[in-house]
Write a protein that holds these residues in place. Structure first.
Motif, PDB file in Angstrom:
ATOM      1  N   ARG B   4      10.812  36.381 141.017  1.00  0.00           N
ATOM      2  CA  ARG B   4      10.292  37.551 140.235  1.00  0.00           C
ATOM      3  C   ARG B   4       9.503  37.508 139.504  1.00  0.00           C
ATOM      4  N   PRO B   5       8.019  37.166 140.090  1.00  0.00           N
ATOM      5  CA  PRO B   5       6.754  36.965 139.394  1.00  0.00           C
ATOM      6  C   PRO B   5       6.340  38.165 138.759  1.00  0.00           C
ATOM      7  N   LEU B   7       8.011  39.876 136.808  1.00  0.00           N
ATOM      8  CA  LEU B   7       8.252  40.025 135.307  1.00  0.00           C
ATOM      9  C   LEU B   7       7.385  39.338 134.271  1.00  0.00           C
ATOM     10  N   LEU B   8       6.346  38.645 135.124  1.00  0.00           N
ATOM     11  CA  LEU B   8       5.691  37.851 134.213  1.00  0.00           C
ATOM     12  C   LEU B   8       4.109  38.610 134.210  1.00  0.00           C
ATOM     13  N   GLN B  60      16.106  40.160 131.411  1.00  0.00           N
ATOM     14  CA  GLN B  60      15.880  39.414 132.633  1.00  0.00           C
ATOM     15  C   GLN B  60      15.352  37.964 132.500  1.00  0.00           C
ATOM     16  N   ARG B  61      15.517  37.124 133.751  1.00  0.00           N
ATOM     17  CA  ARG B  61      15.043  35.876 133.746  1.00  0.00           C
ATOM     18  C   ARG B  61      13.997  35.697 134.965  1.00  0.00           C
ATOM     19  N   ALA B  62      13.146  34.945 134.827  1.00  0.00           N
ATOM     20  CA  ALA B  62      12.332  34.748 135.927  1.00  0.00           C
ATOM     21  C   ALA B  62      12.017  33.249 136.193  1.00  0.00           C
TER      22      ALA B  62
END
Lengths: 496, 468
Positions: B4-5, B7-8, B60-62
């Motif tokens: 889930r890049p 998110l960053l 959320q966590r990436a």
């Protein structure tokens, strides 16, 4: 309405700072006008004031501020705060009139005073502990700059001492507030809610510690012995109007905290430690009077009589904590006397400090020994000062008498031993008479020669304060009618 | 879970922006380097915007759960980028058209990225990466000024950084060794069975390492030197932005530790030591930057107060974030005043400032009283709520110590305010001619105003910080 009263001076202060190149004369009159308008607004509130239910407030206003910690912008007045709000507005108007002759940076001076007026009024109408603290701390900042910027003598040092000392007190107060917040269920900083909940009721140790923190904070500001050492230098080096506000308004923030915060919110702890408060009060009364007796500097002398007068208040509110079955009436009288004393001391000592400022303005010294026979060249000054001195020592027909009479009636009925504090009245009488004698009577000599009598701005600032004190002394009913229900309510709360 | 890049996105924007500044700077002539400054500003604003969009969303966590995107990360992203943006305006005066202009911007962006990564790290290895990314460019930044004191400061920072970096890595190694994982999510359970001594030693190492980034005891020695020796832009930056990431990282890290290790006491001791030592050392400083440097050490102590009660009080995290927000703007305001008057290297040089530059003096007053914690500035709300959190979490004594230290701190801030507001002063004549740098002065006023506004609007700020 209350918000308007609080923020009109602040808005005016910002306008004064922001307006480019306003000339000095319009600035001074604008300040007088704003103070007068604010007083008019306060009078409107007084006329429309209706006694709130016990524990409630009139003219309430509320808006969310920091809901996360249950602190809100909550304002309201009751029988304790309304007289103090009115007194504050009166004193600030008197200062504005007195300062019509201020030559040193009048614009910044007026702006600073209007700022101080806002925070002082805000403190007395605050019904949230954090809001109370915000105004409490800002009053220190304002007074610091007033002493440091417009004082004389060793003003930097005095201002610094004042700031450090009272800042320490304010943080002790904040620690106490946080203690109350954490103990209350649900957590809140709201004053009426805390008074209703009495959060530390069942925990004598924690309650005692929180009360100790709050008492230290309030005692520094009041000030009572042994926290009074900042007061004489601050008064001596402050400008006349600064002293008037410091004694008249800022000291009341401490005593007001007793009846507004400590007593209703920590009734059990208050009862348990009432004797400590009484002893501190009695010591302040006697010590303040004796030290004042030894002063040769007029301003220092008046400053120490303030310690003495504040001692009466501590004595009365302490006595109100000695709960016994058949003394409710007496304790109510004592609390009413204490609040009356706050108003009366504000008016009388405010006037005395303004008058003492005249000495410095004319010849630059407060030393009693430098004058003699001043009544001949300056009859108006002598008259007003004598009236102020007699009012301050508690002569009947002045507000001080009404206050001290009630304080002693109530306290002695509850605890006869408190009668020792009557010595304080005696000493105060002696010291004022002696000072009057040395400065005003006898042959005109020293600096008294060629002394210019009071100017209109001086008469019209100190005069009305003394007149008002006379009015309260002769017709105390309108004032007492406002205070008494609140006293009964707080005595009830302490008795829980 | 997955990569889930997207998110960053804010972190990537910052990193790519830094690379862009570095490369772009080589192709732009020196007199046109302001283009790179504009680019940096655009990158920062874009990163803030991207972070703001994500801020309202759920936690959320990436990267397979090693990076948390929650309120704390979101606030750290916005604060770090905003702080760097304010610092950038100081650069407009100080290093415009200098030889190392675009490199400075690149390094600033790298440190900002590292700071944000530290704040979001949910894994020991990511923590280590964030630490290195936030530290190594800092050495370069401090050394950029070509002066003896700058070189000394860079050297000191480098040595301290190396030492505490190793401590941090050692701690990370021990923890991953005894737990068999580096993910925060799994650490708690595994660590309860691990040998307590090893966990305790590793905890000291990691927290001490992070204290280097935060600039608190026991790794504070570089702060006053760097604040004094580095240029105004860099001094402002390094005493403000890295703290945001480091403190949130400590918060996240201690929450993972099992209750059996008395980490709360460790953090409380660091807090008390930082605030007391910072205050006492600041007392007789005559250089305003050095004074502020020590003051930031004491501020770290106050900021550690809510960390000590992490997990015990619901107020801990929101109060930490609110304090960080207040600290960022207030500290930048104070440093910006010194950056506006770079020739004033003694407190007495500020004599009569109020008369000559009323706005700048007002900014200084608000900033310094704000750092004391005078209401209604934002730091007051921070101090109030952190102390409340400490009391709420059964650390009442820590709240009391914090307030005692607040009184102590008032004195040295007053030593600076008093000359600035003195009316008549002999030094006035000497400094009359110095006119402040325009952009820095504006930044000081704006940051001071923000610090006031944030205090008055503490309600919405708190709501933002306490979202789940």
């Amino acid at each position: 309405m209350l918000s308007l009263i609080v923020f009109v001076p602040l808005a005016a202060a910002l306008a004064l700072v922001g307006l480019p190149r306003l000339r000095d004369a319009p600035t001074r009159w604008a300040w007088v006008a704003v103070a007068a308008v604010d007083l008019a607004l306060v009078i409107v509130v007084w006329v429309r004031y209706e006694k709130p239910a016990p524990g409630g407030l009139a003219f309430e206003e509320r808006a969310a501020w920091i809901p996360g910690v249950n602190s809100s912008y909550h304002l309201g007045v009751d029988g304790f705060s309304l007289p103090l709000v009115a007194m504050t507005a009166v004193i600030f108007l008197a200062c504005a009139v007195y300062a019509l002759r201020e030559r040193h940076r009048p614009r910044a001076h007026a702006a600073l005073f209007l700022f101080l007026q806002s925070v002082s009024l805000g403190l007395f109408v605050a019904a949230d502990l954090i809001l109370f603290f915000v105004f409490f701390d800002l009053s220190l900042v304002g007074m610091y700059f007033l002493i440091a910027g417009w004082g004389h003598g060793n003003r930097g040092h005095s201002a610094m001492k004042f700031f450090l000392y009272t800042f320490l007190g304010s943080l002790a107060l904040l620690v106490g507030f946080i203690g109350l917040y954490v103990a209350a269920e649900p957590h809140t900083f709201d004053m009426p809610a805390l008074a209703a909940a009495t959060p530390l009721a069942g925990r004598p140790l924690a309650g005692g510690l929180v009360l100790a923190a709050i008492l230290v904070g309030l005692a520094v500001k009041t000030p009572t012995v042994p926290f009074h050492t900042w007061l004489p230098p601050a008064h001596t080096d402050a400008p006349a109007v600064g002293s008037a506000v410091l004694a008249g308004v800022l000291l009341k923030m401490g005593t007001y905290g007793f009846v507004r915060i400590a007593m209703p919110m920590l009734p059990q702890a208050w009862r348990a430690w009432a004797w400590v408060v009484i002893v501190v009060g009695v010591v302040s009364v006697i010590y303040g009077a004796l030290v004042a007796l030894a002063q040769t500097n007029v301003k220092r002398m008046i400053a120490y009589t303030s310690v003495n007068h504040m001692g009466y208040i501590a004595l009365a509110v302490g006595a109100a904590g000695l709960v016994a079955a058949d003394t409710t009436q007496a304790r109510t009288v004592a609390v009413t006397g204490a609040v009356t004393q706050m108003v009366s001391h504000g008016l009388i000592t405010g006037a005395l400090f303004l008058l003492a400022g005249v000495l410095r303005d004319r010849v630059g010294t407060y030393d009693v020994g430098a004058y003699g026979g001043l009544a001949a060249p300056a009859p108006a000054f002598a008259t007003l000062f004598a009236v102020g001195a007699f009012a301050s020592l508690g002569l009947p027909a002045f507000a001080g008498f009404i206050a001290e009479f009630q304080i002693f009636t109530g306290s002695v009925a509850v605890a006869p031993v408190t009668a020792v504090a009557l010595v304080g009245i005696l000493v105060t009488a002696a010291l004022f008479l002696r000072a009057l004698q040395r400065v005003f009577t006898g042959e005109t000599r020293g600096h008294s020669i060629g002394f210019t009598d009071l100017r209109p701005s001086e008469i019209w600032s100190a005069g009305p304060l003394l007149l008002l004190s006379l009015a309260i002394g002769i017709l105390p009913r309108p004032l007492l009618d406002v205070i008494e229900p609140a006293s009964a309510a707080v005595v009830d709360l302490v008795g829980r | 879970m997955g990569m889930r890049p997207l998110l960053l996105l804010p972190e990537m924007l910052l990193l790519v922006g830094g690379l862009g500044a570095l490369i772009g700077g080589s192709f732009v002539p020196r007199q046109r380097q302001w283009l790179i400054r504009v680019l940096t500003a655009v990158v920062l604003v874009a990163a803030m915007a991207a972070a703001a969009v994500q801020l309202g969303g759920p936690v959320q966590r990436a990267f397979e759960g090693t990076y948390a995107v929650d309120t704390a990360t979101g606030v750290a992203r916005i604060l770090a980028a905003f702080g760097t943006l304010l610092v950038l305006t100081l650069a407009a005066d100080e290093i415009a058209a200098s030889a190392r202009e675009s490199e400075t911007y690149a390094l600033l962006l790298f440190v900002t990225t590292g700071t944000v990564v530290l704040a979001g790290a949910d894994d020991l290895l990511v923590l280590a990466v964030g630490f290195l990314l936030a530290t190594i460019p800092l050495y370069g930044l401090i050394g950029l000024v070509n002066t003896a004191s700058g070189a000394e400061a860079a050297m000191k920072t480098y040595l301290m950084g190396a030492l505490f970096g190793i401590l941090l890595l050692l701690g990370v190694t021990i923890l991953s060794g005894v737990a068999g994982t580096t993910m925060y999510g799994d650490l708690t359970d595994r660590l309860t069975q691990a040998p307590a001594v090893a966990v305790a030693a590793a905890t000291v190492g990691v927290v001490a390492g992070l204290m280097f980034k935060a600039g608190g005891v026991p790794a504070h020695f570089w702060v006053p030197d760097a604040a004094q020796g580095a240029g105004g832009t860099v001094a402002t930056f390094l005493t403000t932005v890295p703290k945001i990431g480091a403190l949130i990282a400590v918060y996240r890290f201690v929450l993972v530790l099992p209750r059996t290790t008395s980490w709360a006491l460790l953090v409380a001791i660091f807090a008390v030591a930082s605030m007391t030592l910072g205050n006492l050392a600041a007392y007789w400083q005559n250089d305003p930057r050095r004074l502020l440097g020590w003051s930031t050490v004491s501020q770290v102590g106050f900021l550690l107060v809510p960390v000590a009660v992490a997990g015990r009080s619901d107020l801990a995290l929101p109060s930490l974030l609110v304090y960080l927000a207040g600290y960022t703007v207030t500290n930048i305001a104070a440093f910006a005043v010194t950056a506006a008057l770079p020739e004033h290297r003694e407190l007495t040089a500020y004599g009569g400032l109020a008369r000559r530059r009323p706005w700048l003096a007002a900014a200084l007053l608000v900033a310094l009283l704000g750092l004391v914690g005078t209401p209604p500035t934002a730091v007051f709300v921070g101090k109030l709520t952190t102390a409340t959190a400490a009391w709420d979490g059964d650390y009442a004594w820590l709240a009391v110590v914090a307030f005692v230290n607040t009184v102590l701190s008032l004195f040295y801030y007053l030593r600076w305010i008093v000359p600035a507001y003195r009316t008549a002063d002999a030094d006035m004549v000497a400094t009359e001619q110095v006119s402040p740098r325009r952009w820095s002065a504006r930044t000081a006023v704006i940051a001071a105003a923000l610090s006031l506004a944030a205090g008055l609007a503490a309600g919405p700020l708190w709501q933002l910080a306490s979202q789940q």
